[in-house]
Design a protein around this motif. Structure first.
Motif, PDB file in Angstrom:
ATOM      1  N   ALA A  21     -51.260  65.130  74.592  1.00 58.17           N
ATOM      2  CA  ALA A  21     -50.876  64.136  73.588  1.00 58.17           C
ATOM      3  C   ALA A  21     -50.992  64.718  72.182  1.00 58.17           C
ATOM      4  N   ALA A  22     -52.074  65.480  71.949  1.00 60.22           N
ATOM      5  CA  ALA A  22     -52.251  66.093  70.631  1.00 60.22           C
ATOM      6  C   ALA A  22     -51.175  67.128  70.382  1.00 60.22           C
ATOM      7  N   LEU A  24     -48.233  67.181  71.670  1.00 63.96           N
ATOM      8  CA  LEU A  24     -46.978  66.471  71.467  1.00 63.96           C
ATOM      9  C   LEU A  24     -46.815  66.086  70.000  1.00 63.96           C
ATOM     10  N   ARG A  25     -47.898  65.528  69.424  1.00 66.30           N
ATOM     11  CA  ARG A  25     -47.828  65.120  68.019  1.00 66.30           C
ATOM     12  C   ARG A  25     -47.644  66.331  67.126  1.00 66.30           C
ATOM     13  N   LEU A  26     -48.414  67.375  67.419  1.00 68.36           N
ATOM     14  CA  LEU A  26     -48.364  68.598  66.618  1.00 68.36           C
ATOM     15  C   LEU A  26     -46.946  69.185  66.624  1.00 68.36           C
ATOM     16  N   ILE A  28     -43.963  67.487  67.371  1.00 67.08           N
ATOM     17  CA  ILE A  28     -42.856  66.636  66.929  1.00 67.08           C
ATOM     18  C   ILE A  28     -43.006  66.177  65.481  1.00 67.08           C
ATOM     19  N   PHE A  29     -44.231  65.951  65.047  1.00 73.50           N
ATOM     20  CA  PHE A  29     -44.411  65.341  63.731  1.00 73.50           C
ATOM     21  C   PHE A  29     -43.839  66.134  62.562  1.00 73.50           C
TER      22      PHE A  29
ATOM     23  N   SER B 148     -40.233  70.838  68.555  1.00 75.80           N
ATOM     24  CA  SER B 148     -39.871  69.469  68.936  1.00 75.80           C
ATOM     25  C   SER B 148     -39.038  69.466  70.204  1.00 75.80           C
ATOM     26  N   ALA B 151     -41.305  69.637  73.103  1.00 76.29           N
ATOM     27  CA  ALA B 151     -42.004  68.371  73.318  1.00 76.29           C
ATOM     28  C   ALA B 151     -41.072  67.331  73.929  1.00 76.29           C
ATOM     29  N   VAL B 157     -42.108  61.458  75.705  1.00 73.07           N
ATOM     30  CA  VAL B 157     -42.169  60.972  74.330  1.00 73.07           C
ATOM     31  C   VAL B 157     -41.735  59.512  74.316  1.00 73.07           C
ATOM     32  N   SER B 160     -37.961  58.424  73.226  1.00 75.39           N
ATOM     33  CA  SER B 160     -37.394  59.747  72.939  1.00 75.39           C
ATOM     34  C   SER B 160     -35.886  59.676  72.691  1.00 75.39           C
TER      35      SER B 160
END
Lengths: 307, 332
Positions: A21-22, A24-26, A28-29, B148, B151, B157, B160
């Motif tokens: 989860a972390a 993923l944020r790292l 995409i953000f 991205s 991910a 997501v 998504s």
């Protein structure tokens, strides 16, 4: 399914590492934050302007006019001609690009001596600056000092009319340039897709004595389709924005034969009275159309991927 | 199966037939393919060839009727592009002709066209701006896009589909309209006519392409690879670096080339959002139009010189571009 398995697998190992989860944020953000910072203001500000009579060259503050810009544009018969031009341009040029690009990819998929070098050479038109391409093709299309008419008629340039001056042929003139410039883009994406098809599928088909045609429809096309569709999606979006090649080449002429909607948008925004408000409204109409078309494509794309 | 590794697809399709016949037929088919490809490539390269030759033509030769394929090459176009010149008056011209031998070869070329060199043109500085802006934004767009895309491809997501569409939509609004608000915003933030401003702008525009393309490529890499690596004790990050990255090289190379080409050649934003410090060549090459007729040779020379760096990068990445995605394990 696979994702949930992977996540639970990661959690079961008690080790000092980033949780999914972390991560993923790292991952995409940064992208989302950059896009939001750069685009939210311009997007909403131009949406606001589309409801005003604002002109960027006057010092007057924007006046709220409601839906007037939209209703004016949609009831203007001329605008429908420009939309029709853009539609025809997008359909024909993207269609031809897909055929030429995919065809080239099929030819080049089998390696032969010098094929890598040839592939890179074919990419050259795509690397040119669009503004210069448009300008330069004007010279190429020139009826007496250009080479296009000479080559197409084998040395009798007067046998065919001046392409860019003919109301019937001018649209084809700009389509040819777009196809010439962007077929390599489609080709490169298709080539990557073709390269990803595992040989064993063809081997299995060969054992079943499937014909080449059948292999093409049942194996090659479905496997390449996702990347091909991305190429088509991006080319269609660009076709509705086509401006920098066409502007120096025909500037919309002769008459209104090549007046694409994006060209007219430029004219409204920066020509004559600088009708910023009206241009913004037109931009949003274009945006809605492009979103609609993209949605159809993406639904189709997901359907292919889902199989 | 392993015996077939390395043989081409054409052969493997008909591998039930006797070996010598197959190879012969495959050879003929391959020759036809090669021939067709060469023909298409030649046709597509005619305009490029024309541009390259026009760059070395004199002003008269460039618009000659009928078009000239053979001509006396001159560097006039390049001199026009790289140097600032002034037109010579008749008297001064004769005076310069008289002491022609003292002049450098560059000045002689200018003199033949009836002009005198008075300084270096701005083109050189603009080329440097392009290297900084296109290079910076390409690296950023590919890096952010890769993360991205991974991910989106591998994790669940939330929303998504909508997020991806939001990212794609960044490319849909015509540049002409976005520039007005961006212009206002940049002026307020002090980003107008700066390298960093243009880098950020091009990065955002390229992100849509880079996320979508790279997601397409990463989707094609079987998940089992990473799952196997995770079972072997790799962390997610290690699996990403050691399993996904090497397999996505083709996609990364293709994306890099596309992003670079877009940022390198972008016209509309550069025209409206830069004036001098951060201006790139695309808006300035067509500006050669003015001053007494179109200087085709200078335009062609500018385009040719501007094309070469992108060609070099593409050739350098060719190995990855054309390698194809190789899924060794899944072929067994």
């Amino acid at each position: 399914m696979a994702t949930t398995q992977a996540i639970s697998g990661g959690q079961s190992r008690r080790r000092r590492q980033l949780s999914d989860a972390a991560l993923l944020r790292l991952f995409i953000f940064p992208t989302l934050i950059l896009i939001i910072l750069m685009n939210i203001f311009p997007l909403f500000y131009s949406l606001y302007l589309s409801f005003t009579d604002y002109s960027a060259i006057t010092r007057q503050a924007p006046n709220w006019v409601g839906f007037k810009n939209y209703s004016d544009l949609l009831s203007d018969k001329q605008m429908w001609i420009y939309f029709a031009n853009s539609g025809r341009y997008a359909l024909l040029s993207v269609g031809l690009q897909t055929l030429v690009g995919f065809g080239l990819a099929l030819l080049l998929n089998e390696k032969f001596k010098g094929s890598g070098f040839l592939t890179t050479l074919i990419l050259v038109p795509m690397m040119l600056s669009p503004a210069v391409v448009g300008l330069f093709w004007k010279l190429i299309y020139h009826p007496s000092s250009g080479i296009f008419n000479y080559i197409v008629t084998f040395g009798h340039p007067t046998a065919i009319p001046d392409i860019l001056a003919s109301p019937k042929l001018a649209l084809w003139g700009i389509i040819i340039v777009d196809v010439w410039m962007w077929s390599p883009f489609v080709m490169l994406l298709c080539l990557s897709g073709l390269g990803a098809i595992p040989d064993y599928i063809y081997e299995a088909a060969a054992i079943d004595r499937a014909s080449w045609w059948r292999q093409f429809w049942r194996i090659t096309l479905p496997q390449v389709a996702p990347l091909l569709m991305i190429a088509v999606l991006f080319r269609t979006i660009e076709a509705f924005k086509a401006f920098d090649v066409v502007m120096p080449m025909t500037a919309g002429g002769p008459g209104e034969a090549t007046e694409l909607i994006a060209l007219n948008l430029y004219r409204q925004a920066f020509g004559g009275q600088w009708r910023t408000g009206r241009a913004s409204a037109l931009a949003y109409i274009i945006l809605i159309i492009v979103i609609g078309i993209s949605n159809v494509y993406i639904r189709f794309l997901n359907k292919i991927r889902g199989d | 199966m392993t015996a077939l590794e390395g043989t081409s697809r054409q052969r493997s399709i008909t591998y039930a037939a006797p070996v010598h016949k197959v190879s012969r037929r495959a050879r003929v088919i391959l020759a036809i393919r090669a021939f067709l490809t060469v023909i298409v490539a030649l046709i597509m390269l005619i305009p490029v060839f024309w541009m390259a030759t026009t760059a070395f033509k004199s002003r008269a030769d460039a618009v000659a009727v009928p078009p000239k394929v053979f001509f006396k090459p001159t560097l006039e176009g390049f001199v026009n592009l790289l140097a600032e010149r002034s037109v010579l008056a008749q008297a001064r011209r004769q005076e310069m002709q008289a002491r022609r031998d003292e002049l450098s070869w560059i000045q002689r070329i200018a003199l033949d066209a009836g002009t005198e060199i008075i300084g270096v043109s701005q083109y050189v500085g603009r080329l440097r701006n392009s290297v900084i802006i296109a290079g910076g934004s390409t690296v950023l767009a590919v890096l952010l896009g890769l993360l991205s895309a991974y991910a989106f491809s591998r994790f669940n997501v939330p929303g998504s589909g909508d997020l991806l569409f939001f990212i794609l939509s960044q490319r849909m609004l015509p540049a002409v309209v976005v520039t007005i608000p961006i212009f206002l915003m940049y002026r307020r933030l002090g980003l107008h006519d700066t390298h960093i401003g243009m880098i950020l702008l091009y990065t955002v525009f390229n992100l849509s392409l880079s996320v979508w393309l790279l997601k397409g490529f990463i989707d094609e890499i079987p998940r089992q690879y990473e799952e196997a690596a995770l079972v072997d004790g790799y962390t997610r990050l290690q699996a990403f670096r050691k399993v996904v990255l090497p397999n996505a090289l083709t996609g990364i190379a293709a994306t890099t080339v596309f992003c670079l080409i877009f940022a390198w050649n972008e016209y509309a934003f550069a025209l409206m959002l830069t004036s001098d410090r951060a201006r790139t060549p695309p808006p300035s090459i067509p500006a050669k139009l003015g001053r007494g007729g179109i200087e085709w040779a200078a335009i062609a020379a500018g385009s040719l010189g501007f094309l070469i760096p992108v060609v070099i990068v593409t050739f350098a990445l060719r190995r990855y571009l054309l390698r194809g995605v190789t899924f060794g394990a899944i072929r067994q």
